[in-house]
Scaffold this motif. Structure first.
Motif, mmCIF file in Angstrom:
data_model
loop_
_atom_site.group_PDB
_atom_site.id
_atom_site.type_symbol
_atom_site.label_atom_id
_atom_site.label_comp_id
_atom_site.label_asym_id
_atom_site.label_seq_id
_atom_site.Cartn_x
_atom_site.Cartn_y
_atom_site.Cartn_z
ATOM 1 N N TRP A 196 0.915 -1.198 -0.163
ATOM 2 C CA TRP A 196 -0.001 -0.050 -0.114
ATOM 3 C C TRP A 196 1.053 1.244 0.067
ATOM 4 C CZ3 TRP A 196 -4.757 0.599 3.702
ATOM 5 C CH2 TRP A 196 -5.483 1.722 3.575
ATOM 6 N N ARG A 197 2.089 1.300 0.919
ATOM 7 C CA ARG A 197 2.704 2.497 0.787
ATOM 8 C C ARG A 197 3.518 2.637 -0.359
ATOM 9 N NH1 ARG A 197 7.597 3.196 5.461
ATOM 10 N NH2 ARG A 197 8.311 1.331 4.512
ATOM 11 N N THR A 198 3.726 1.547 -1.042
ATOM 12 C CA THR A 198 4.552 1.639 -2.267
ATOM 13 C C THR A 198 3.625 2.409 -3.445
ATOM 14 O OG1 THR A 198 6.013 -0.128 -1.771
ATOM 15 C CG2 THR A 198 5.832 0.479 -4.001
ATOM 16 N N ILE A 199 2.574 2.001 -3.189
ATOM 17 C CA ILE A 199 1.518 2.364 -4.302
ATOM 18 C C ILE A 199 1.126 3.925 -4.290
ATOM 19 C CG2 ILE A 199 -0.999 2.372 -4.905
ATOM 20 C CD1 ILE A 199 -1.065 -0.470 -4.010
ATOM 21 N N LEU A 200 1.383 4.410 -2.696
ATOM 22 C CA LEU A 200 1.123 5.767 -2.578
ATOM 23 C C LEU A 200 2.134 6.600 -3.452
ATOM 24 C CD1 LEU A 200 0.469 6.107 1.164
ATOM 25 C CD2 LEU A 200 -1.322 6.011 -0.804
ATOM 26 N N LEU A 217 -6.911 -0.987 7.961
ATOM 27 C CA LEU A 217 -5.854 -0.233 8.336
ATOM 28 C C LEU A 217 -5.855 -0.116 9.967
ATOM 29 C CD1 LEU A 217 -3.015 1.072 8.226
ATOM 30 C CD2 LEU A 217 -4.126 2.950 7.388
ATOM 31 N N ILE A 218 -6.950 0.576 10.176
ATOM 32 C CA ILE A 218 -7.193 1.026 11.560
ATOM 33 C C ILE A 218 -7.259 -0.252 12.414
ATOM 34 C CG2 ILE A 218 -8.814 2.207 13.319
ATOM 35 C CD1 ILE A 218 -7.269 3.923 10.944
ATOM 36 N N ARG A 219 -7.997 -1.270 12.103
ATOM 37 C CA ARG A 219 -8.214 -2.297 12.891
ATOM 38 C C ARG A 219 -6.766 -3.126 12.948
ATOM 39 N NH1 ARG A 219 -12.973 -3.363 9.914
ATOM 40 N NH2 ARG A 219 -11.610 -4.886 8.180
ATOM 41 N N GLY A 230 1.344 2.162 9.338
ATOM 42 C CA GLY A 230 0.223 2.710 9.373
ATOM 43 C C GLY A 230 0.110 4.169 9.198
ATOM 44 N N PHE A 231 0.951 4.744 10.385
ATOM 45 C CA PHE A 231 0.902 6.174 10.192
ATOM 46 C C PHE A 231 1.365 6.709 9.004
ATOM 47 C CE2 PHE A 231 1.331 5.714 15.251
ATOM 48 C CZ PHE A 231 0.104 5.383 15.454
ATOM 49 N N SER A 232 2.430 5.996 8.585
ATOM 50 C CA SER A 232 3.102 6.352 7.048
ATOM 51 C C SER A 232 2.060 6.487 6.218
ATOM 52 C CB SER A 232 4.364 5.437 6.762
ATOM 53 O OG SER A 232 5.184 5.699 7.892
ATOM 54 N N ILE A 233 1.298 5.519 6.206
ATOM 55 C CA ILE A 233 0.233 5.380 4.829
ATOM 56 C C ILE A 233 -0.665 6.629 5.271
ATOM 57 C CG2 ILE A 233 -1.776 3.943 4.456
ATOM 58 C CD1 ILE A 233 0.192 1.608 4.739
ATOM 59 N N LEU A 234 -1.267 6.797 6.512
ATOM 60 C CA LEU A 234 -2.173 7.888 6.724
ATOM 61 C C LEU A 234 -1.629 9.093 6.452
ATOM 62 C CD1 LEU A 234 -3.669 6.620 10.441
ATOM 63 C CD2 LEU A 234 -4.723 6.512 8.076
ATOM 64 N N GLU A 235 -0.388 9.331 6.705
ATOM 65 C CA GLU A 235 0.218 10.729 6.263
ATOM 66 C C GLU A 235 0.125 10.991 4.776
ATOM 67 O OE1 GLU A 235 4.019 13.245 7.298
ATOM 68 O OE2 GLU A 235 4.037 11.249 8.293
ATOM 69 N N GLY A 236 0.417 9.639 4.393
ATOM 70 C CA GLY A 236 0.666 9.774 2.594
ATOM 71 C C GLY A 236 -0.782 9.924 2.063
ATOM 72 N N MET A 237 -1.931 9.265 2.693
ATOM 73 C CA MET A 237 -3.182 9.737 2.128
ATOM 74 C C MET A 237 -3.464 11.204 2.280
ATOM 75 S SD MET A 237 -4.223 6.526 0.880
ATOM 76 C CE MET A 237 -6.172 6.500 0.877
ATOM 77 N N LEU A 238 -3.104 11.637 3.541
ATOM 78 C CA LEU A 238 -3.448 13.123 3.582
ATOM 79 C C LEU A 238 -2.954 13.952 2.622
ATOM 80 C CD1 LEU A 238 -3.581 13.134 7.485
ATOM 81 C CD2 LEU A 238 -5.615 13.407 6.103
ATOM 82 N N ILE A 239 -1.685 13.778 2.552
ATOM 83 C CA ILE A 239 -0.827 14.683 1.579
ATOM 84 C C ILE A 239 -1.435 14.299 0.070
ATOM 85 C CG2 ILE A 239 1.406 14.718 0.220
ATOM 86 C CD1 ILE A 239 2.647 14.012 2.975
ATOM 87 N N LEU A 240 -1.938 13.158 -0.245
ATOM 88 C CA LEU A 240 -2.374 13.091 -1.442
ATOM 89 C C LEU A 240 -4.011 13.652 -1.667
ATOM 90 C CD1 LEU A 240 -1.434 9.430 -2.528
ATOM 91 C CD2 LEU A 240 -0.177 11.662 -3.438
ATOM 92 N N GLY A 241 -4.268 14.258 -0.495
ATOM 93 C CA GLY A 241 -5.658 14.932 -0.740
ATOM 94 C C GLY A 241 -6.830 14.089 -0.067
ATOM 95 N N PHE A 242 -6.749 13.034 0.682
ATOM 96 C CA PHE A 242 -7.759 12.370 1.055
ATOM 97 C C PHE A 242 -8.318 12.802 2.573
ATOM 98 C CE2 PHE A 242 -5.711 9.660 -2.080
ATOM 99 C CZ PHE A 242 -6.601 9.340 -2.923
ATOM 100 N N ARG A 243 -8.344 13.864 2.658
ATOM 101 C CA ARG A 243 -8.570 14.389 4.215
ATOM 102 C C ARG A 243 -9.992 14.170 4.722
ATOM 103 N NH1 ARG A 243 -8.360 20.728 5.328
ATOM 104 N NH2 ARG A 243 -10.252 20.583 3.842
ATOM 105 N N GLU A 244 -11.014 14.254 3.850
ATOM 106 C CA GLU A 244 -12.305 13.739 4.384
ATOM 107 C C GLU A 244 -12.300 12.343 4.594
ATOM 108 O OE1 GLU A 244 -17.005 13.778 2.678
ATOM 109 O OE2 GLU A 244 -15.378 15.204 1.592
#
Length: 337
Positions: A196-200, A217-219, A230-244
């Motif tokens: 997942w992190r590589t895909i980001l 991921l949360i589970r 997990g935290f790296s993925i969440l940070e990456g998702m936020l940077i890519l604009g998935f805030r909501e």
């Protein structure tokens, strides 16, 4: 089993008794896997008189493997279809992963072979090996994830923008995250999150199908596992604009942040009057929780910038614990109550 012997078996090549073995292959046979870590090339000491010879040898070995890659991969996948033992399938997939990691972009001509074969493997794996030890089944999916992860990390957008690759990576992750027995395996969950992190790294469009896996991921992190990824993925998702989309899981994320920082604290237990220092604090034993907490702190910093002030209140206990942990870790003292 030596790598040359495995390759010989795959290619149905058995050297004749009077046949001279190429010393280059013999050298290659005795190399440790780490010799083929691409990072090692960058770490070579240029002042060493042997560095140039080593680089030449490495490139020669890589060329030899590359020339036979198409035949080897075809033979590998043919052999897998005939195996009854799941352990044999796993070992052949490890050989495939080796080729993908080593050859990188040079493997583009064989991309079709790989992408056609991998879905066929896992589509039959669960049914064929359902009665098999779940550990070996998890290892099989770990090997599949490893092949795909190497493919993405070496080819980058050339892979994620290829429809053949898309038809592999997303169904594979869907299967892993939706299968309870698989996602509960610690190592396999880590490999899936690593993929997942590589895909980001390929951008927002490539990450979009992964939104559906945020609850998984949360589970996983709620089990106190894989905070760093997990935290790296969440940070990456936020940077890519998935805030909501990330914000929907706010409460679970806050709990995971608190747990991760709590584990990193030198205070193992809080008594009525004082804290006791956790055994191994600041040493090798505590390095992993500390790394988890550091990436958690980075996520907190980003969250405070992106989300409105009214959402910050729920982070106050986490920030307080973070401050206390820093005092204990850096200052060596116990925070005042």
């Amino acid at each position: 089993t030596s790598l040359t012997a495995i390759l010989a078996q795959v290619l149905d090549l058995q050297p004749k008794p009077d046949e001279q073995i190429d010393p280059l292959l013999t050298d290659f046979d005795n190399q440790e896997d780490d010799d083929f870590d691409m990072a090692d090339e960058d770490q070579m000491d240029p002042s060493s008189k042997d560095s140039k010879d080593d680089e030449t040898l490495f490139n020669d070995q890589k060329r030899i493997i590359g020339e036979g890659a198409g035949v080897v991969l075809e033979k590998c996948f043919q052999m897998i279809e005939g195996f009854d033992e799941i352990s044999s399938v796993v070992r052949i997939l490890q050989l495939v992963a080796f080729h993908v990691e080593l050859l990188g972009s040079n493997l583009k001509p064989q991309l079709g072979i790989i992408c056609e074969a991998l879905p066929r493997i896992w589509s039959t794996a669960t049914a064929k090996y359902s009665a098999t030890d779940i550990i070996w089944l998890s290892r099989l999916y770990t090997s599949l994830a490893s092949v795909v992860n190497h493919l993405l990390s070496r080819l980058n957008k050339a892979a994620t923008e290829d429809q053949r690759v898309k038809n592999v990576i997303y169904p594979l992750l869907n299967h892993i995250f939706s299968t309870k027995e698989l996602v509960e395996n610690l190592d396999l969950a880590g490999d899936a999150l690593g993929l997942w992190r590589t895909i980001l790294a390929s951008g927002r469009e490539a990450a979009m199908p992964l939104i559906a896996h945020l609850p998984s991921l949360i589970r996983i992190m709620s089990r106190e596992e894989h905070y760093f990824l997990g935290f790296s993925i969440l940070e990456g998702m936020l940077i890519l604009g998935f805030r909501e989309e990330v914000g929907i899981h706010w409460d679970g994320i806050v709990r995971c942040l608190y747990q991760a920082i709590q584990r990193a604290s030198p205070a193992a237990d809080q008594g009525d009057d004082e804290a006791t220092v956790r055994v191994g604090s600041g040493t090798e034993e505590s390095r992993k929780p500390t790394e988890d907490a550091m990436v958690g702190m980075s996520l907190i910093s980003l969250v405070l910038q992106l989300y409105p002030a009214q959402m910050h209140a729920s982070l106050l206990p986490v920030i307080k614990l973070m401050s206390e942990t820093l005092i204990l870790t850096i200052g060596g003292g116990v925070p005042q109550q």
